[in-house]
Design an enzyme around this catalytic site. Structure first.
Site, PDB file in Angstrom:
ATOM      1  N   THR A 177       0.979  -1.141  -0.007  1.00 57.04           N
ATOM      2  CA  THR A 177       0.330   0.038   0.024  1.00 57.04           C
ATOM      3  C   THR A 177       0.877   1.140  -0.062  1.00 57.04           C
ATOM      4  O   THR A 177       1.720   1.286   1.001  1.00 57.04           O
ATOM      5  CB  THR A 177      -0.974   0.075   1.023  1.00 57.04           C
ATOM      6  OG1 THR A 177      -1.904  -1.125   1.074  1.00 57.04           O
ATOM      7  CG2 THR A 177      -1.629   1.390   1.294  1.00 57.04           C
TER       8      THR A 177
ATOM      9  N   ASN B  54      -4.340 -10.324   7.179  1.00 51.75           N
ATOM     10  CA  ASN B  54      -3.867  -9.058   7.952  1.00 51.75           C
ATOM     11  C   ASN B  54      -4.918  -8.391   8.418  1.00 51.75           C
ATOM     12  O   ASN B  54      -5.079  -7.155   8.596  1.00 51.75           O
ATOM     13  CB  ASN B  54      -3.380  -8.143   6.723  1.00 51.75           C
ATOM     14  CG  ASN B  54      -1.955  -8.620   6.390  1.00 51.75           C
ATOM     15  OD1 ASN B  54      -1.614  -9.811   6.857  1.00 51.75           O
ATOM     16  ND2 ASN B  54      -1.291  -7.978   5.385  1.00 51.75           N
TER      17      ASN B  54
ATOM     18  N   TYR C 194      -8.424  -8.010   7.686  1.00 54.27           N
ATOM     19  CA  TYR C 194      -9.356  -7.525   6.877  1.00 54.27           C
ATOM     20  C   TYR C 194     -10.580  -8.294   6.724  1.00 54.27           C
ATOM     21  O   TYR C 194     -10.588  -9.201   7.511  1.00 54.27           O
ATOM     22  CB  TYR C 194      -8.947  -6.997   5.565  1.00 54.27           C
ATOM     23  CG  TYR C 194      -7.543  -6.008   5.517  1.00 54.27           C
ATOM     24  CD1 TYR C 194      -7.827  -4.678   6.167  1.00 54.27           C
ATOM     25  CD2 TYR C 194      -6.393  -6.243   5.107  1.00 54.27           C
ATOM     26  CE1 TYR C 194      -6.898  -3.798   6.282  1.00 54.27           C
ATOM     27  CE2 TYR C 194      -5.418  -5.250   5.215  1.00 54.27           C
ATOM     28  CZ  TYR C 194      -5.819  -4.073   5.986  1.00 54.27           C
ATOM     29  OH  TYR C 194      -4.623  -3.191   6.092  1.00 54.27           O
TER      30      TYR C 194
END
Length: 367
Positions: free
Chosen positions: A25, A181, A183
């Site tokens: 990201t 992670n 999410y």
């Protein structure tokens, strides 16, 4: 023994080497639209066997951080087409990571300022990124609401639509489902964040249901040979945990084995941190064996803290692909540097998130 630099067939994708650029990201897509410098960034790194894009939201509801890209609007897809064209012009292969952040979001990032969604109404003790006065600012996530069971088919459909648009419109070679992670899909998997009492909570089979439904829908949309999935059995990222992750993830990979995926992408240990966590032991070889015993044929990709010696050892032990993260930020020619045992550029943490060219497309390649 396979070398990092040997070609490999991964589902429908023929890769020229075993070096993978992990999703990273970078918060450089205002209005969720990749910019021209995004095309430059990925094209610079196209010597990797496979590029996995930064996580990319499948819907506005799936957005969790400022200035991250999306796949749900025409302008977004058009911009991604410039990226895939640039990578293909360099002979590279690129897949997009499909992302729904679930509770790791903020009301400022959600449609109409709504609460983020989650399996259960439990806030994540973590941060997201908002832009304040032009500066990326880490901010506490907002309190989420629990998704109604009737909403879940719509989320599954959003994964399928995003995958189809990614391949058919934006020109990606495939997709990677982000099931890691902390999410949304990972939130459903793990009992620390999933306290549901319906068909999507409680037992391992129920908690895995949404991830498997989404994966099947994506496979139906684009074909299993173009689909990978990322898993993180024990990472504490974004405030997730499970009391007994081994049987949970052994079950997940056994189910995934039936779908003829291109690859399984496993984060070993804590994302971006220790490869082994003393209070969260996990047997990754047993996980790989469970997948193989269930008939899984997809490539096995490993990730977290790899350098060349560790990568070569992993290949010797039967892994197929090695994902490198931060080294690719500062070394657009990482494959060449690994091949030639050349020194690596150091990265600047201050330019990881947000900004423009600096720390993004201005790292030097070897002469």
């Amino acid at each position: 023994m396979s070398s990092l630099f040997d070609p490999i067939q991964v589902g429908d994708l023929h890769l020229r080497n075993r070096v993978v650029m992990a999703p990273l990201t970078r918060n450089r897509s205002p209005n969720a639209i990749p910019r021209d410098i995004t095309a430059t960034y990925y094209a610079q790194r196209a010597s990797a066997g496979l590029l996995i894009t930064e996580a990319t939201a499948i819907s506005h509801q799936g957005q969790g951080y400022a200035d991250v890209p999306g796949l749900y609007g025409t302008e977004q897809l058009d911009a991604w087409k410039h990226v895939t064209n640039a990578v293909h012009a360099k002979g590279g292969k690129i897949v997009v990571q499909l992302w729904h952040v679930g509770r790791v979001s903020h009301t400022e990032l959600q449609p109409d300022g709504a609460k983020p969604v989650a399996p259960s109404a439990i806030a994540a003790k973590t941060k997201t990124v908002l832009i304040k006065n032009g500066i990326p600012t880490f901010t506490d996530t907002s309190e989420p609401r629990a998704l109604e069971a009737a909403e879940l088919p719509g989320i599954v459909h959003a994964y399928a639509v995003a995958a189809r648009n990614a391949v058919e419109t934006a020109g990606f070679d495939g997709v990677e489902i982000h099931g890691a992670n902390g999410y949304l899909l990972d939130q459903f998997l793990k009992n620390g964040s999933n306290k549901r009492t319906d068909d999507y909570g409680g037992s391992i089979e129920n908690r895995a249901r949404l991830l498997l439904e989404a994966t099947r829908a994506v496979v139906d949309a684009v074909g299993g040979g173009k689909v990978g999935i990322r898993l993180s059995p024990v990472t504490p990222a974004n405030d997730v945990h499970d009391d007994n992750p081994q049987p949970l993830f052994d079950y997940v990979v056994r189910q995934l084995a039936t779908l003829n995926l291109a690859y399984i992408h496993v984060i070993e240990g804590a994302t971006g941190g220790p490869r082994e966590i003393s209070d969260r032991p996990f047997d990754y070889e047993a996980l790989k064996a469970a997948y193989a015993q269930a008939g899984g044929k997809g490539a096995w990709m490993v990730n977290n803290g790899y350098d060349k010696p560790l990568a070569e050892q992993a290949l010797k032990e039967g892994d197929d692909l090695i994902a490198f993260g931060k080294p690719f930020i500062s070394n657009p020619d990482l494959v060449r540097r690994l091949r030639e045992n050349a020194p690596l550029n150091e990265w600047d943490k201050n330019t990881f998130y947000g900004g423009s060219e600096a720390g993004y497309i201005d790292y030097p390649a070897l002469a």
